[in-house]
Scaffold this motif. Structure first.
Motif, PDB file in Angstrom:
ATOM      1  N   LEU A   1     -27.410 -16.095  16.061  1.00 29.46           N
ATOM      2  CA  LEU A   1     -27.834 -15.766  14.710  1.00 29.46           C
ATOM      3  C   LEU A   1     -27.028 -16.527  13.682  1.00 29.46           C
ATOM      4  N   GLY A   2     -27.716 -17.188  12.754  1.00 34.94           N
ATOM      5  CA  GLY A   2     -27.051 -17.879  11.672  1.00 34.94           C
ATOM      6  C   GLY A   2     -26.711 -19.324  11.944  1.00 34.94           C
ATOM      7  N   GLU A   3     -26.883 -19.792  13.181  1.00 35.97           N
ATOM      8  CA  GLU A   3     -26.614 -21.185  13.481  1.00 35.97           C
ATOM      9  C   GLU A   3     -27.817 -22.041  13.136  1.00 35.97           C
ATOM     10  N   SER A   4     -27.545 -23.242  12.770  1.00 34.04           N
ATOM     11  CA  SER A   4     -28.631 -24.200  12.611  1.00 34.04           C
ATOM     12  C   SER A   4     -28.776 -24.972  13.912  1.00 34.04           C
ATOM     13  N   SER A   5     -29.885 -25.631  14.071  1.00 38.05           N
ATOM     14  CA  SER A   5     -30.094 -26.394  15.297  1.00 38.05           C
ATOM     15  C   SER A   5     -29.172 -27.601  15.320  1.00 38.05           C
ATOM     16  N   PRO A   6     -28.834 -28.060  16.518  1.00 33.56           N
ATOM     17  CA  PRO A   6     -27.946 -29.219  16.608  1.00 33.56           C
ATOM     18  C   PRO A   6     -28.596 -30.457  16.015  1.00 33.56           C
ATOM     19  N   SER A   7     -27.783 -31.304  15.432  1.00 38.58           N
ATOM     20  CA  SER A   7     -28.329 -32.538  14.868  1.00 38.58           C
ATOM     21  C   SER A   7     -28.616 -33.512  16.001  1.00 38.58           C
TER      22      SER A   7
ATOM     23  N   ALA B   1     -35.089 -20.095   6.411  1.00 39.75           N
ATOM     24  CA  ALA B   1     -34.864 -20.429   7.814  1.00 39.75           C
ATOM     25  C   ALA B   1     -33.364 -20.577   8.065  1.00 39.75           C
ATOM     26  N   PRO B   2     -32.895 -20.192   9.261  1.00 37.38           N
ATOM     27  CA  PRO B   2     -31.487 -20.467   9.590  1.00 37.38           C
ATOM     28  C   PRO B   2     -31.206 -21.949   9.385  1.00 37.38           C
ATOM     29  N   GLY B   3     -30.030 -22.226   8.885  1.00 37.19           N
ATOM     30  CA  GLY B   3     -29.682 -23.601   8.532  1.00 37.19           C
ATOM     31  C   GLY B   3     -29.880 -23.850   7.054  1.00 37.19           C
ATOM     32  N   PHE B   4     -30.585 -22.953   6.378  1.00 41.96           N
ATOM     33  CA  PHE B   4     -30.824 -23.052   4.933  1.00 41.96           C
ATOM     34  C   PHE B   4     -30.319 -21.795   4.219  1.00 41.96           C
ATOM     35  N   TRP B   5     -29.519 -21.017   4.927  1.00 40.95           N
ATOM     36  CA  TRP B   5     -28.969 -19.794   4.343  1.00 40.95           C
ATOM     37  C   TRP B   5     -27.778 -20.110   3.457  1.00 40.95           C
ATOM     38  N   PRO B   6     -27.664 -19.411   2.312  1.00 45.56           N
ATOM     39  CA  PRO B   6     -26.444 -19.555   1.515  1.00 45.56           C
ATOM     40  C   PRO B   6     -25.264 -18.973   2.302  1.00 45.56           C
ATOM     41  N   ASP B   7     -24.068 -19.364   1.937  1.00 43.48           N
ATOM     42  CA  ASP B   7     -22.878 -18.932   2.674  1.00 43.48           C
ATOM     43  C   ASP B   7     -22.768 -17.415   2.785  1.00 43.48           C
ATOM     44  N   GLU B   8     -23.062 -16.681   1.699  1.00 47.68           N
ATOM     45  CA  GLU B   8     -22.923 -15.228   1.756  1.00 47.68           C
ATOM     46  C   GLU B   8     -23.893 -14.600   2.763  1.00 47.68           C
ATOM     47  N   LEU B   9     -25.037 -15.215   2.965  1.00 47.15           N
ATOM     48  CA  LEU B   9     -25.993 -14.727   3.957  1.00 47.15           C
ATOM     49  C   LEU B   9     -25.483 -15.005   5.370  1.00 47.15           C
ATOM     50  N   LYS B  10     -24.874 -16.152   5.583  1.00 46.36           N
ATOM     51  CA  LYS B  10     -24.277 -16.456   6.890  1.00 46.36           C
ATOM     52  C   LYS B  10     -23.147 -15.476   7.203  1.00 46.36           C
ATOM     53  N   GLU B  11     -22.352 -15.148   6.180  1.00 51.89           N
ATOM     54  CA  GLU B  11     -21.279 -14.178   6.384  1.00 51.89           C
ATOM     55  C   GLU B  11     -21.859 -12.806   6.719  1.00 51.89           C
TER      56      GLU B  11
END
Length: 108
Positions: free
Chosen positions: A99-105, A37-47
């Motif tokens: 895309l790639g953002e996590s939900s706001p806290s 799920a977005p927010g649990f992606w490793p850094d290389e996936l976010k890039e």
């Protein structure tokens, strides 16, 4: 007293509970395929997500799902666009903008 030290695994577990899990699953002909799920992606996936416009969505989808699972997903009738639809659906349920953002806290 305010807490200032947190365990990484505990933080991730609690975030997954708040967000309904750390994986998204899409089924094709009844067979499940899952992605982080977005927010649990490793850094290389976010890039890679940030470069979708440059590289296209298929390389991103292969990286997101893993090449072997992606090949099975496509053979079953899935497409890279379907994974983006899944992410968009998840984002709309979470109130996320791109895309790639996590939900706001809850404290933002």
């Amino acid at each position: 007293m305010s807490r200032t030290t947190f365990d990484l695994e505990e933080l991730r577990r609690r975030a997954a509970q708040r967000k309904g899990g750390d994986r998204l699953t899409i089924t094709v002909s009844g067979k499940p395929y899952s992605i982080p799920a977005p927010g649990f992606w490793p850094d290389e996936l976010k890039e890679a997500a940030q470069k979708v416009r440059e590289t296209g969505d298929v390389p991103f989808a292969r990286r997101l799902m893993g090449a072997e699972q992606y090949d099975r997903f496509v053979a079953a009738g899935g497409r890279a666009d379907d994974l983006l639809l899944l992410i968009d659906e998840h984002k709309s349920n979470q109130g996320v903008e791109s895309l790639g953002e996590s939900s706001p806290s809850s404290t933002s």
